[in-house]
Design an enzyme around this catalytic site. Structure first.
Site, PDB file in Angstrom:
ATOM      1  N   HIS A 124      28.122  -6.149  61.146  1.00  0.00           N
ATOM      2  CA  HIS A 124      28.223  -5.588  60.614  1.00  0.00           C
ATOM      3  C   HIS A 124      27.592  -6.113  58.728  1.00  0.00           C
ATOM      4  CE1 HIS A 124      32.325  -7.212  59.263  1.00  0.00           C
ATOM      5  NE2 HIS A 124      32.251  -7.202  58.379  1.00  0.00           N
ATOM      6  N   ASP A 154      30.841  -6.929  67.480  1.00  0.00           N
ATOM      7  CA  ASP A 154      30.102  -6.996  65.822  1.00  0.00           C
ATOM      8  C   ASP A 154      29.702  -8.649  65.798  1.00  0.00           C
ATOM      9  OD1 ASP A 154      29.981  -6.504  63.173  1.00  0.00           O
ATOM     10  OD2 ASP A 154      32.065  -6.391  62.669  1.00  0.00           O
ATOM     11  N   SER A 230      33.460 -12.321  56.363  1.00  0.00           N
ATOM     12  CA  SER A 230      32.673 -11.561  57.331  1.00  0.00           C
ATOM     13  C   SER A 230      32.042 -12.890  57.839  1.00  0.00           C
ATOM     14  CB  SER A 230      32.847 -10.417  57.516  1.00  0.00           C
ATOM     15  OG  SER A 230      33.563  -9.727  57.324  1.00  0.00           O
TER      16      SER A 230
END
Length: 282
Positions: A124, A154, A230
């Site tokens: 993402h 992901d 992330s």
């Protein structure tokens, strides 16, 4: 006429007393005996010293032959401190900036996982990006291209166009257990090279997403992470990457850390563990 008997002069005299025999020499007056005694004493001394060494070294014959001490190796399995983990892994962590229509995030984190410079991150972070720029720990910048991705997990891999002068791939570890000490390194809220620590607080967690379906088999941890973290590595106390940070839990719309973060296990991120087995190979 009687013949005269001739005798040697003094034949009628008393014979002289013979001289006394010489007394034997004392041991200290005999050089040959002194030399033998000295050699024997040295031999006894050597045997005594050897016996002392053998007793001191537990009877190990080889210990007596050692003439120089050897340094004891440091234990290779000793846990690392948080500063040591940071120093070991910081050169492997990169800042990722994605731009263009549909880019999922303005910035994120990645970790170098191969000697060719391949970077592992969260999908993402770069989803839909038209351009991707990475910045290494030494400040070197490089464009990068999406090499592979798994939206279901992901996870994505990037191929950089330029490598830093010194490339330091991270060491990828095995599984994690509840209670294990972990460290997260990333770029939360644009704060480059941030380090936090905590423990694994749960395993086999399932994360529900608005799109893309659920992600199962996640590592739950309590080291602080925020937007921008992330794609960063979750590291154990041996300096091994055990997971890739992909999400945090927050029941509000604030999107800030409240004590629960999630990471894809490294086995799943590489397509060899939990997951659909379709993750990008390295």
């Amino acid at each position: 006429m009687e013949m005269e008997v001739l005798r040697p002069p003094g034949a009628d005299a008393t014979p002289p007393t013979p001289p006394p025999e010489p007394k034997p020499a004392r041991w200290w007056q005999r050089p040959d005996l002194r030399r033998k005694l000295l050699i024997g004493a040295v031999a006894v001394w050597a045997v005594a010293i050897t016996a002392v060494v053998l007793l001191r070294d537990g009877g190990d014959p080889e210990a007596a032959a050692r003439v120089q001490p050897t340094a004891s190796p440091s234990p290779s399995d000793a846990p690392l401190t948080v500063p040591e983990v940071y120093q070991a892994l910081r050169p492997s962590v990169v800042l990722i900036k994605a731009s263009g229509s549909g880019a999922g995030a303005d910035s994120g984190t990645g970790v170098i996982v191969n000697a060719d410079g391949t970077i592992l991150t969260a999908f993402h972070v770069v989803e839909g990006a038209k351009s991707i720029t990475i910045t290494y720990a030494d400040g070197t910048e490089s464009p990068a291209e999406l090499a592979g991705s798994s939206a279901a997990q992901d996870i994505a891999t990037l191929t950089p166009g330029k490598l830093p002068e010194t490339l330091v791939p991270a060491v990828l570890g095995g599984g994690a257990a509840i209670g294990d000490d972990v460290v997260a390194i990333g770029n939360p809220l644009g704060l480059v090279g941030t380090t936090t620590s905590g423990v694994v607080s749960g395993l086999q967690r399932t994360l529900s997403r608005e799109r893309g379906g659920d992600i199962a088999g996640l590592i739950q941890f309590d080291a602080a992470v925020n937007p921008g973290s992330s794609g960063g590595p979750l590291i154990n106390d041996r300096g091994q990457v055990v997971g890739v940070v992909v999400a945090l839990a927050n029941p509000t719309d604030a999107g800030t850390f409240i004590g629960i973060g999630f990471a894809v296990p490294i086995g799943a991120a590489l397509g060899a563990g939990e997951g659909d087995g379709q993750n990008p190979p390295l």
